[in-house]
Every structure is written in structure tokens, then in C-alpha cells.
Design an enzyme around this catalytic site. Structure first.
Site, PDB file in Angstrom:
ATOM      1  CB  THR A  78      -0.774   0.045   1.172  1.00 36.65           C
ATOM      2  OG1 THR A  78       0.068  -0.408   2.551  1.00 36.65           O
ATOM      3  CG2 THR A  78      -2.059  -1.019   0.997  1.00 36.65           C
ATOM      4  NE  ARG A 118     -10.698  -6.054   0.471  1.00 37.29           N
ATOM      5  CZ  ARG A 118      -9.462  -5.870   0.601  1.00 37.29           C
ATOM      6  NH1 ARG A 118      -9.148  -4.894   1.224  1.00 37.29           N
ATOM      7  NH2 ARG A 118      -8.627  -6.939   0.207  1.00 37.29           N
TER       8      ARG A 118
HETATM    9  P1  ADP Z   1      -6.048  -5.732  -2.531  1.00 36.86           P
HETATM   10  O1  ADP Z   1      -5.182  -6.751  -2.761  1.00 36.86           O
HETATM   11  O2  ADP Z   1      -5.369  -4.606  -3.362  1.00 36.86           O
HETATM   12  O3  ADP Z   1      -6.100  -5.174  -1.190  1.00 36.86           O
HETATM   13  P2  ADP Z   1      -8.174  -7.321  -3.466  1.00 36.86           P
HETATM   14  O4  ADP Z   1      -7.279  -7.904  -4.804  1.00 36.86           O
HETATM   15  O5  ADP Z   1      -8.194  -8.312  -2.498  1.00 36.86           O
HETATM   16  O6  ADP Z   1      -7.444  -5.963  -3.214  1.00 36.86           O
HETATM   17  O7  ADP Z   1      -9.530  -7.054  -4.110  1.00 36.86           O
HETATM   18  C1  ADP Z   1     -10.473  -7.097  -3.167  1.00 36.86           C
HETATM   19  C2  ADP Z   1     -11.769  -7.468  -3.786  1.00 36.86           C
HETATM   20  O8  ADP Z   1     -12.122  -6.578  -4.845  1.00 36.86           O
HETATM   21  C3  ADP Z   1     -11.449  -8.908  -4.498  1.00 36.86           C
HETATM   22  O9  ADP Z   1     -11.643  -9.924  -3.695  1.00 36.86           O
HETATM   23  C4  ADP Z   1     -12.383  -8.876  -5.688  1.00 36.86           C
HETATM   24  O10 ADP Z   1     -13.766  -9.311  -5.275  1.00 36.86           O
HETATM   25  C5  ADP Z   1     -12.757  -7.533  -5.956  1.00 36.86           C
HETATM   26  N1  ADP Z   1     -11.822  -7.110  -7.045  1.00 36.86           N
HETATM   27  C6  ADP Z   1     -10.649  -6.537  -7.008  1.00 36.86           C
HETATM   28  N2  ADP Z   1     -10.156  -5.857  -8.122  1.00 36.86           N
HETATM   29  C7  ADP Z   1     -11.259  -6.388  -9.278  1.00 36.86           C
HETATM   30  C8  ADP Z   1     -11.243  -6.230 -10.502  1.00 36.86           C
HETATM   31  N3  ADP Z   1     -10.397  -5.800 -11.516  1.00 36.86           N
HETATM   32  N4  ADP Z   1     -12.459  -6.594 -11.406  1.00 36.86           N
HETATM   33  C9  ADP Z   1     -13.600  -6.979 -10.206  1.00 36.86           C
HETATM   34  N5  ADP Z   1     -13.487  -7.282  -8.863  1.00 36.86           N
HETATM   35  C10 ADP Z   1     -12.381  -7.127  -8.556  1.00 36.86           C
END
Ligand code: ADP
Length: 356
Positions: A176, A235
Site C-alpha cells: 500500500t 472491495r
Molecule cells: P488488494 O489486494 O489490492 O487489497 P484485492 O485484490 O483483495 O485487493 O481486491 C478486493 C476484492 O475486490 C476482490 O476480492 C475482488 O472481489 C474485488 N476486485 C478487485 N479487483 C477487481 C477487478 N479488477 N474486477 C473485479 N473485481 C475486483
């Protein structure tokens, strides 16, 4: 130390376990739903088009050359898809994935099992890579560059170093805060990709797509309302959607209309910009206690009795992006737009007033 997750493209059990289990007809747990909603393949991912295209090109090139994909660092606020990229990429490559968290990598020995277990061409994902201890960071430099590690065996006078070759793997890091990643580590990633907030249109596509996965009747306008109040992150769009679903089930025969969506979000204190009570408390603390700022984020964090990192990583980015808050050399300051949004009169604060 145990590795958190290992799975491969043929591990059908894990791949399919997020399918709804209709035979039991039970309500899925939140974790099961998270898995159901997370895109499995890159083609299911919405938004982040430029990053997406570059990653696909790198994957195609690696596959054509039969070489491992270069190391990739993703940065950006939480909930924007860093983990999603990291889990979809190995599937595109047809390889296995190991997941580690920087916070638990305190000494080189903590990372050794991941490195020695990495198969040829597989992916090792380190989430919160900025939290990895310096000793671990330095230990993985040769692993990233030359696919080898120097292991120290024995102790004291009997200690000797053994150079151990590794299989060629791909490291995917997520953070982050790129600012906290040292230049030598950053430079060892062939690709560095920044994920930005999603547009309301992109989030609305995600909301509609996920409502279908959850078998929920939803109106297009209601999906857009949820998207607009999701602080630019998939999210939160998912979280808001699930709350609206619960509200609709309990109070409105399960159908999600714009009115139902707005009532549900009002009930959680989510306002027209998508801010939740905590976001507003942060802005209000700066206004009430620190006369609108400028004030150091640590001082605000102490007053709110919360870790400064939480404010910096999770709360601030969207407020800055929405121009409700600015960062000045002397600290954080709520903008005129921010004051108005909270219902304060900017004239009561130290804002330059126009003379005429
Ligand atoms: P980070 O790792 O950046 O905190 P995540 O990859 O865990 O975020 O994303 C959180 C949630 O948001 C995922 O579980 C998914 O359901 C949704 N999400 C994230 N990116 C996408 C995307 N590009 N398209 C659709 N859903 C997404």
C-alpha cells in the site's frame, strides 16, 4: 513456519470450492463469498485497463519464450485488486502460487521454505512486502536476481555458508506504500504497476456482475448508486452490495431498487460521496480539534486513538483523491469542499476570503 496457501491450476478442489454448494442450500460464509466474488481469470477483471494490458503482454511474452515471468510489484490503496492480479496471473501462466505476508517474514529462515519450494516458473506472492524485515529483504536479492540463496549452516566457529540454487520463479509483491520500499528492492522488480481508484462506471459493472453471482435481483440504477458510494474500490463495492442484499432480504422482499439501496447505505452512515462514519470522524477531528489543519497525521491519529498507518493507508487516499483533504508541507488540511461536505461553514475556518 507454514506457508499460507499453495495451489496449482490442476488443484480442482480449491478452484471449485467457491462454487455455491446447492445440495446443502446453506448461506455461504463471508470468506466463501469473498472467494466467489474474486475474479478467477484475468478476463473477468474489470478496470485497470493499462496495467491489465501490460501484464497480459508480459505473460504472453514469457509464455512464448518459455521463460519465467519477470518480478512484478503492485502498489495502491487496499481493495483495488493487487491480490486479485497476483492470484489470476499464475492461472494465466498455468503454474502454482504460494502466498506469504511481509509482516510474518521476520528473519531469512521465514522465507527459505517458500523459496526452496518454488517450482520452475511458479509464482511467489508477498503481500504487504513493505513490512518484510530488512534482513529478509537483503536475503532475497540474490534469489530475485540469480535464483540462488546463501544459507548459513551451523553456528559460531563452525558456521559455514552454502550457496543453494533455486528454481526460476516469479516474485509478485504488493504494497500500500511504495514510499516504504527501498530503492534496491524496487529496482529488482522488472515491472512496477500502480493501481488507481476505479470509476463509478467500472464499479457498477462489478456490482452487476457480482449481484448475478449472488443471484440477486438488482436494478441498474441501484447498482450505480452502490458504485457511487464505494469510495472507488471493488472491495467496498462488494461489501456495500452484500449489506444492501441483507437489508433488502430483511426489509424489502429481496429486490434491490435504488430506494432500497440508498436506505440501506444511509442506515450504515454511508453518505453521498461514499464516506463512512470513520472517514467523517477523521475529517471532523481535524476540523474540531485542529481548526481544520494543517496538522500532522500522527497528532490526529493520537487524538482518535488509532494507528497512523491505518489513516495513511486506508482512510486518507480516497479523501485526498476526492479533494476533501490536502497534504501540505505542514500537515493535513481539510479543503473548503471537505468543510462544506461536513456541514461546516468555511468562513469560520482560516480560509482566504475573497474581498469583493
Ligand atoms: P488488494 O489486494 O489490492 O487489497 P484485492 O485484490 O483483495 O485487493 O481486491 C478486493 C476484492 O475486490 C476482490 O476480492 C475482488 O472481489 C474485488 N476486485 C478487485 N479487483 C477487481 C477487478 N479488477 N474486477 C473485479 N473485481 C475486483
Amino acid at each position: 513456519m507454514t506457508r499460507e496457501v499453495i495451489y496449482g491450476p490442476d488443484d480442482s478442489d480449491r478452484y471449485n470450492r467457491d462454487e455455491p454448494d446447492r445440495s446443502l442450500d446453506r448461506r455461504r460464509t463471508t470468506t466463501e463469498e469473498d472467494l466467489l466474488l474474486r475474479p478467477k481469470r484475468m478476463s473477468e477483471m474489470v478496470g485497470q485497463r493499462e496495467v491489465y494490458e501490460r501484464v497480459l503482454i508480459a505473460i504472453d511474452a514469457a509464455k512464448k519464450r518459455g521463460e519465467p515471468l519477470g518480478h512484478i510489484l503492485f502498489d495502491g490503496p487496499p481493495g483495488l485488486g493487487k491480490t486479485t492480479f497476483a492470484t489470476c496471473i499464475p492461472r494465466e501462466l498455468g503454474t502454482t502460487l504460494q502466498i506469504a505476508n511481509g509482516a510474518t517474514l521476520k528473519a531469512p529462515k521465514d522465507i527459505v521454505p517458500y523459496l526452496t519450494n518454488a517450482e520452475e516458473g511458479s509464482v511467489l506472492f508477498i503481500d504487504e512486502i513493505h513490512r518484510m524485515q530488512k534482513a529478509v529483504e537483503e536475503f532475497i536479492y540474490p534469489a530475485m536476481e540469480d535464483f540462488r540463496i546463501d544459507l548459513t549452516l551451523g553456528e559460531g566457529a563452525n558456521a559455514r555458508t552454502m550457496n543453494m540454487p533455486l528454481k526460476q520463479f516469479t516474485l509478485i509483491g504488493a504494497t500500500t506504500r511504495t514510499g516504504l520500499i527501498s530503492a534496491p528492492l524496487r529496482d529488482r522488480f522488472q515491472m512496477r504497476e500502480h493501481l488507481d481508484f476505479y470509476t463509478p462506471e467500472e464499479l457498477s459493472v462489478i456490482v452487476l456482475m457480482n449481484a448475478e453471482k449472488l443471484q440477486m435481483p438488482i436494478d441498474d440504477v441501484a447498482a450505480m448508486e452502490i458504485a457511487l458510494r464505494s469510495r472507488g474500490t471493488p472491495r467496498l463495492a462488494n461489501n456495500r452490495l452484500r449489506w444492501v442484499r441483507d437489508f433488502a432480504d430483511a426489509r424489502a422482499d429481496g429486490k434491490i431498487t435504488p430506494k432500497v439501496a440508498l436506505r440501506a447505505m444511509d442506515m450504515q452512515g454511508i453518505d453521498s460521496l461514499g464516506l463512512d462514519p470513520f472517514d467523517r470522524k477523521f475529517l471532523e477531528t481535524i476540523c474540531r480539534v485542529f481548526s481544520g489543519g494543517p496538522v500532522g497525521v500522527e497528532a490526529v491519529a493520537h487524538t482518535m486513538n488509532i494507528a497512523p498507518d491505518t489513516l495513511i493507508d486506508e482512510v486518507e487516499p480516497f479523501l485526498l483523491r476526492s479533494e476533501l483533504l490536502i497534504r501540505t508541507p505542514r500537515g493535513r488540511k481539510v479543503t473548503e469542499k471537505g468543510l462544506e461536505h461536513l456541514g461546516f461553514n468555511p468562513a469560520d475556518f482560516d480560509f482566504p476570503q475573497t474581498l469583493f
